[in-house]
Design an enzyme around this catalytic site. Structure first.
Site, PDB file in Angstrom:
ATOM      1  N   ARG A  71     -18.443  10.519   9.623  1.00 40.52           N
ATOM      2  CA  ARG A  71     -19.260   8.958   9.872  1.00 40.52           C
ATOM      3  C   ARG A  71     -18.248   8.437  11.101  1.00 40.52           C
ATOM      4  O   ARG A  71     -19.308   7.894  12.124  1.00 40.52           O
ATOM      5  CB  ARG A  71     -18.495   8.409   8.667  1.00 40.52           C
ATOM      6  CG  ARG A  71     -19.715   8.079   7.664  1.00 40.52           C
ATOM      7  CD  ARG A  71     -18.776   8.089   6.450  1.00 40.52           C
ATOM      8  NE  ARG A  71     -18.208   9.165   5.833  1.00 40.52           N
ATOM      9  CZ  ARG A  71     -18.788   9.908   5.047  1.00 40.52           C
ATOM     10  NH1 ARG A  71     -20.064   9.478   4.236  1.00 40.52           N
ATOM     11  NH2 ARG A  71     -18.161  10.971   4.819  1.00 40.52           N
ATOM     12  N   THR A  72     -16.984   8.673  11.199  1.00 38.14           N
ATOM     13  CA  THR A  72     -16.298   7.871  12.276  1.00 38.14           C
ATOM     14  C   THR A  72     -16.656   8.504  13.774  1.00 38.14           C
ATOM     15  O   THR A  72     -16.962   7.873  14.654  1.00 38.14           O
ATOM     16  CB  THR A  72     -14.806   7.988  12.220  1.00 38.14           C
ATOM     17  OG1 THR A  72     -14.506   7.566  10.769  1.00 38.14           O
ATOM     18  CG2 THR A  72     -13.995   7.079  13.110  1.00 38.14           C
ATOM     19  N   LYS A  99      -4.383  26.459  20.976  1.00 37.06           N
ATOM     20  CA  LYS A  99      -3.465  27.300  21.759  1.00 37.06           C
ATOM     21  C   LYS A  99      -1.895  26.680  21.735  1.00 37.06           C
ATOM     22  O   LYS A  99      -1.320  27.065  22.567  1.00 37.06           O
ATOM     23  CB  LYS A  99      -4.010  27.487  23.133  1.00 37.06           C
ATOM     24  CG  LYS A  99      -5.223  28.301  23.137  1.00 37.06           C
ATOM     25  CD  LYS A  99      -5.820  28.608  24.687  1.00 37.06           C
ATOM     26  CE  LYS A  99      -7.201  29.106  24.540  1.00 37.06           C
ATOM     27  NZ  LYS A  99      -7.760  28.971  25.774  1.00 37.06           N
ATOM     28  N   ARG A 121      -8.244  10.135  16.732  1.00 37.13           N
ATOM     29  CA  ARG A 121      -8.117  10.140  15.341  1.00 37.13           C
ATOM     30  C   ARG A 121      -6.843  11.426  15.340  1.00 37.13           C
ATOM     31  O   ARG A 121      -6.924  12.447  16.051  1.00 37.13           O
ATOM     32  CB  ARG A 121      -9.085  10.776  14.654  1.00 37.13           C
ATOM     33  CG  ARG A 121      -8.536  11.444  13.149  1.00 37.13           C
ATOM     34  CD  ARG A 121      -9.782  11.241  12.115  1.00 37.13           C
ATOM     35  NE  ARG A 121     -10.016   9.909  11.731  1.00 37.13           N
ATOM     36  CZ  ARG A 121     -11.089   9.774  10.817  1.00 37.13           C
ATOM     37  NH1 ARG A 121     -11.529  10.884   9.980  1.00 37.13           N
ATOM     38  NH2 ARG A 121     -11.547   8.496  10.368  1.00 37.13           N
ATOM     39  N   HIS A 149      -6.579   2.227  10.196  1.00 39.42           N
ATOM     40  CA  HIS A 149      -8.163   2.903  10.702  1.00 39.42           C
ATOM     41  C   HIS A 149      -8.703   1.638  10.968  1.00 39.42           C
ATOM     42  O   HIS A 149      -9.526   1.108  10.008  1.00 39.42           O
ATOM     43  CB  HIS A 149      -8.429   3.576   9.476  1.00 39.42           C
ATOM     44  CG  HIS A 149      -9.638   4.138   9.733  1.00 39.42           C
ATOM     45  ND1 HIS A 149     -10.484   4.164  10.878  1.00 39.42           N
ATOM     46  CD2 HIS A 149     -10.361   5.306   8.926  1.00 39.42           C
ATOM     47  CE1 HIS A 149     -11.352   4.953  10.965  1.00 39.42           C
ATOM     48  NE2 HIS A 149     -11.459   5.359   9.779  1.00 39.42           N
TER      49      HIS A 149
HETATM   50  C1  NCD Z   1     -11.472   7.498   5.899  1.00 36.29           C
HETATM   51  C2  NCD Z   1     -10.225   8.084   6.591  1.00 36.29           C
HETATM   52  O1  NCD Z   1     -10.598   8.960   7.339  1.00 36.29           O
HETATM   53  O2  NCD Z   1      -9.249   7.608   6.783  1.00 36.29           O
HETATM   54  N1  NCD Z   1     -12.811   8.129   6.138  1.00 36.29           N
HETATM   55  C3  NCD Z   1     -13.531   7.535   7.181  1.00 36.29           C
HETATM   56  O3  NCD Z   1     -12.814   7.169   8.120  1.00 36.29           O
HETATM   57  N2  NCD Z   1     -14.987   7.416   6.856  1.00 36.29           N
HETATM   58  C4  NCD Z   1     -11.136   7.694   4.216  1.00 36.29           C
HETATM   59  C5  NCD Z   1     -10.777   9.025   3.775  1.00 36.29           C
HETATM   60  O4  NCD Z   1     -10.882  10.040   4.385  1.00 36.29           O
HETATM   61  O5  NCD Z   1     -10.845   8.849   2.519  1.00 36.29           O
END
Ligand code: NCD
Length: 327
Positions: A71-72, A99, A121, A149
């Site tokens: 999703r993100t 690497k 991320r 987040h």
């Molecule tokens: C979350 C995350 O990665 O922190 N998911 C997301 O961003 N869609 C929540 C999760 O991983 O449970």
């Protein structure tokens, strides 16, 4: 000459600080309202036949993902594309990270392309700050360890506001593995900013003590909430060998969100990925009161708003949209 230039340099107003979105703690209530307003403006452009806006034409957005994401990462990529920015997606597997390249060296390498925004991320807390120190880009945190987040929290506020018509005075129960959840950490701060009451519900070992919210192990309290926000067990962030719950089966029996535990019409949210049959009953996930797909749609417009906001520092104006009409 030199001295004159020096004097002129001294008189020049200092460069405004670069805008980043690293933590909800960096935002004021006004910032949140501006971002949600910008997202609403972008949403109104999405049902046009041509969905692309020229707003960020010529800008480069790098998505640097060191953890799995559907999703993100997809919504950041689409958000940048809908705003006509160039995008580059770097995933840790298949890149030089495989690497053994350090985050700092990867950031320096990408920094050489002069990206305007780096969306990152990373499993380590503080990774976004490191990238902000070694590049000139605006940094957007797409999740650092179990810490923050922020864009998830913003898209959740947007979803709640669109569906329930308001934020102030609502009550949200967050249920599940709160301890390992960056979503919960960002949400608790965001709820506090906008006047939403928040209760954290889950097994005692998965309820952190440091968060400024009510906590309870009693799943019965979720009935009192306007929205039930479900989290998965984040096994990948759990300490090896630690027993947070006796078993997943027991977890589901005591804290699973089932139709019986909800009031009719109660709204349910989940950031995904979902483990159906563990933290959420499939009947709940698929019910008309689940806002889970709406959250994904909100993710696109809220991330468009965040990219626009860090780059321009203000609400989307009539001018940007007027430009969109002629493109
Ligand atoms: C979350 C995350 O990665 O922190 N998911 C997301 O961003 N869609 C929540 C999760 O991983 O449970």
């Amino acid at each position: 000459m030199n001295s004159i230039r020096l004097v002129n340099d001294d008189l020049r107003p200092p460069e405004p600080p670069r805008r980043h979105l690293i933590s909800i703690a960096d935002l004021t209530r006004d910032d949140v309202e501006r971002l949600l307003g910008t997202a609403r403006t972008f949403e109104s452009t999405l049902d046009r036949q041509v969905k692309k806006l020229p707003t960020l034409k010529g800008h480069l957005v790098v998505n640097l993902f060191y953890e799995s994401s559907t999703r993100t990462s997809s919504s950041f990529e689409l958000a940048a594309k809908r705003l006509s920015a160039d995008t580059m997606n770097i995933k840790s597997s298949g890149s030089s990270v495989d690497k053994g390249e350090s985050l700092k060296d990867t950031a320096l390498t990408l920094g050489a392309y002069d990206p305007d925004v780096i969306v990152i991320r990373h499993p380590e807390i503080g990774a976004p700050q490191l990238v902000a120190r070694v590049t000139e880009a605006h940094i957007v945190n797409a999740g650092d360890g179990k810490n923050q987040h922020p864009t998830q929290a913003l898209l959740d506020l947007y979803t709640i506001q669109q569906d329930l018509g308001r934020l102030d005075g609502l009550h949200v129960a967050i249920v599940g593995d709160v301890l390992h959840s960056r979503v919960a950490r960002s949400l608790v701060q965001a709820f506090d900013l906008v006047g939403i009451r928040c209760t954290l519900v889950g097994p005692p070992a998965l309820l952190p003590r440091e968060m400024p919210a009510e906590t309870t192990t009693d799943i019965g309290v979720i009935r009192d909430a306007d929205v039930v926000y479900v989290l998965r067990m984040q096994q990948e962030r759990m300490q090896a060998g630690a027993n947070y719950v006796p078993s997943l089966r027991e977890y589901t029996a005591r804290w699973g969100v089932t139709p019986e535990r909800l009031r009719p019409g109660q709204k349910v949210m989940h950031p995904g990925p979902m483990n159906r049959g563990v933290e959420i009953d499939p009947l709940v996930a698929d019910s008309a009161d689940a806002l889970i797909e709406t959250q994904v749609r909100s993710g696109l417009v809220v991330r468009m708003a965040v990219l626009y906001d860090v780059l321009t520092g203000g609400p989307v104006g009539v001018q940007a949209l007027a430009a969109a009409e002629v493109a």
